[in-house]
Design a protein around this motif. Structure first.
Motif, PDB file in Angstrom:
ATOM      1  N   THR A   1       0.851  -1.188   0.000  1.00  0.00           N
ATOM      2  CA  THR A   1       0.000   0.000   0.000  1.00  0.00           C
ATOM      3  C   THR A   1       0.889   1.241   0.000  1.00  0.00           C
ATOM      4  O   THR A   1       2.070   1.168   0.385  1.00  0.00           O
TER       5      THR A   1
ATOM      6  N   GLY B   1       0.264   3.041  -7.510  1.00  0.00           N
ATOM      7  CA  GLY B   1      -0.796   3.857  -8.091  1.00  0.00           C
ATOM      8  C   GLY B   1      -1.982   3.097  -8.630  1.00  0.00           C
ATOM      9  O   GLY B   1      -3.000   3.707  -8.968  1.00  0.00           O
TER      10      GLY B   1
ATOM     11  N   LEU C   1      -6.230   3.269  -7.302  1.00  0.00           N
ATOM     12  CA  LEU C   1      -6.462   4.426  -6.447  1.00  0.00           C
ATOM     13  C   LEU C   1      -7.344   5.442  -7.175  1.00  0.00           C
ATOM     14  O   LEU C   1      -7.300   5.541  -8.399  1.00  0.00           O
TER      15      LEU C   1
ATOM     16  N   LYS D   1     -10.310  -2.875 -10.053  1.00  0.00           N
ATOM     17  CA  LYS D   1     -10.429  -2.983  -8.596  1.00  0.00           C
ATOM     18  C   LYS D   1     -11.088  -4.296  -8.194  1.00  0.00           C
ATOM     19  O   LYS D   1     -10.682  -4.930  -7.208  1.00  0.00           O
TER      20      LYS D   1
ATOM     21  N   LEU E   1      -5.398   9.517 -10.746  1.00  0.00           N
ATOM     22  CA  LEU E   1      -4.389   9.690  -9.696  1.00  0.00           C
ATOM     23  C   LEU E   1      -4.270  11.151  -9.277  1.00  0.00           C
ATOM     24  O   LEU E   1      -4.011  11.448  -8.109  1.00  0.00           O
TER      25      LEU E   1
ATOM     26  N   TYR F   1      -7.120  11.643  -6.983  1.00  0.00           N
ATOM     27  CA  TYR F   1      -6.815  10.983  -5.709  1.00  0.00           C
ATOM     28  C   TYR F   1      -5.908  11.864  -4.849  1.00  0.00           C
ATOM     29  O   TYR F   1      -6.151  12.046  -3.648  1.00  0.00           O
ATOM     30  N   CYS F   2      -4.862  12.419  -5.454  1.00  0.00           N
ATOM     31  CA  CYS F   2      -3.932  13.266  -4.718  1.00  0.00           C
ATOM     32  C   CYS F   2      -4.637  14.506  -4.157  1.00  0.00           C
ATOM     33  O   CYS F   2      -4.396  14.914  -3.012  1.00  0.00           O
TER      34      CYS F   2
ATOM     35  N   LYS G   1      -6.523  13.590  -1.117  1.00  0.00           N
ATOM     36  CA  LYS G   1      -5.641  13.369   0.038  1.00  0.00           C
ATOM     37  C   LYS G   1      -5.182  14.694   0.635  1.00  0.00           C
ATOM     38  O   LYS G   1      -4.996  14.803   1.852  1.00  0.00           O
TER      39      LYS G   1
END
Length: 254
Positions: free
Chosen positions: A110, A126, A129, A137, A190, A193-194, A197
């Motif tokens: 992870t 990556g 995600l 997935k 991605l 996703y970033c 976060k």
């Protein structure tokens, strides 16, 4: 980790050694080993972000044939006291102790956080995600299921490896080769996703592989997403010398 003056942290991903055949990937392997030999001169640490192999499975007493130059160089580097960190990708999910026991390389399944000279890094392969990618997935859940791994282990290695290598190339959900083109920031999952976060905690750099595209995208004034590209078409890597992460291209003529 405080990086000593004159030292650097290096990042690389997506070699896919063994594809399309071991013989054809041998040229790329030699270039990668030459790069490892070069960066070990000033490396404080080396991060390999997955899919080093196009297929990898560890039976109890057997590993896939080949890649001796890579293994030898990795062992040489860790024996010299230079840490290497490995993050599994979608092509080498089935790692099970060989790197830790034989090469002294910790393996992560992870994404993980590291801090270098007060810069916060969020690092992973990556795959799977962010939003979308639902087909992969679901497939990843099957691949990582202990029962599925147990059944696959009972296949003779000659059959199991051959079957897996065929699927690795032919099945787009496994290979991750469906969209190897820049989709725009709003469609790069991605990137999304970033950004999510960052809503909960600041990171200076998000570093991933998997997309096979060398990318540097500013997420805001203080955070950047970097995708490492690959060692099939681009021969790209990233280096951090203590202040700034830079994406570079290895001279493939070497």
């Amino acid at each position: 980790m405080n990086i000593p003056e004159g030292k650097k942290v290096y990042f690389a991903s997506d070699n896919h050694l063994g594809a399309p055949t071991r013989k054809e990937s041998a040229i790329r392997e030699k270039k990668f080993v030459a790069w490892l030999d070069e960066v070990k001169q000033d490396a404080a640490a080396i991060f390999l972000l997955g899919d080093l192999f196009d297929f990898w499975f560890e039976y109890k007493t057997v590993i896939p044939k080949g890649f001796s130059r890579t293994f030898g160089k990795l062992a040489e580097i860790t024996d010299a006291g230079i840490p290497i960190y490995y993050f599994v990708g979608n092509h080498d999910l089935w790692m099970d102790g060989y790197f830790e026991e034989e090469l002294n390389i910790p393996v992560y399944h992870t994404p993980q956080e590291f801090t270098f000279n007060n810069k916060k890094f969020f690092i992973g392969h990556g795959d799977g995600l962010g939003p979308g990618d639902k087909g992969y997935k679901r497939m990843k859940k099957v691949f990582t299921n202990p029962v599925a791994k147990w059944f696959f282990r009972w296949l003779h290695p000659d059959l199991g490896v051959k079957l897996a290598q065929y699927l690795s190339v032919k099945n787009k959900l496994i290979s991750g080769d469906e969209d190897i083109k820049f989709l725009g920031e709003e469609n790069e999952w991605l990137v999304q996703y970033c950004k999510r976060k960052l809503e909960s905690e600041h990171r200076d750099y998000f570093v991933f592989g998997h997309r096979h595209l060398p990318l540097e995208i500013d997420l805001n004034n203080n955070s950047k997403y970097v995708n490492l590209g690959d060692w099939i078409h681009y021969y790209t890597y990233a280096e951090f010398g203590g202040t700034e992460l830079r994406l570079k291209t290895y001279d493939i003529q070497k």
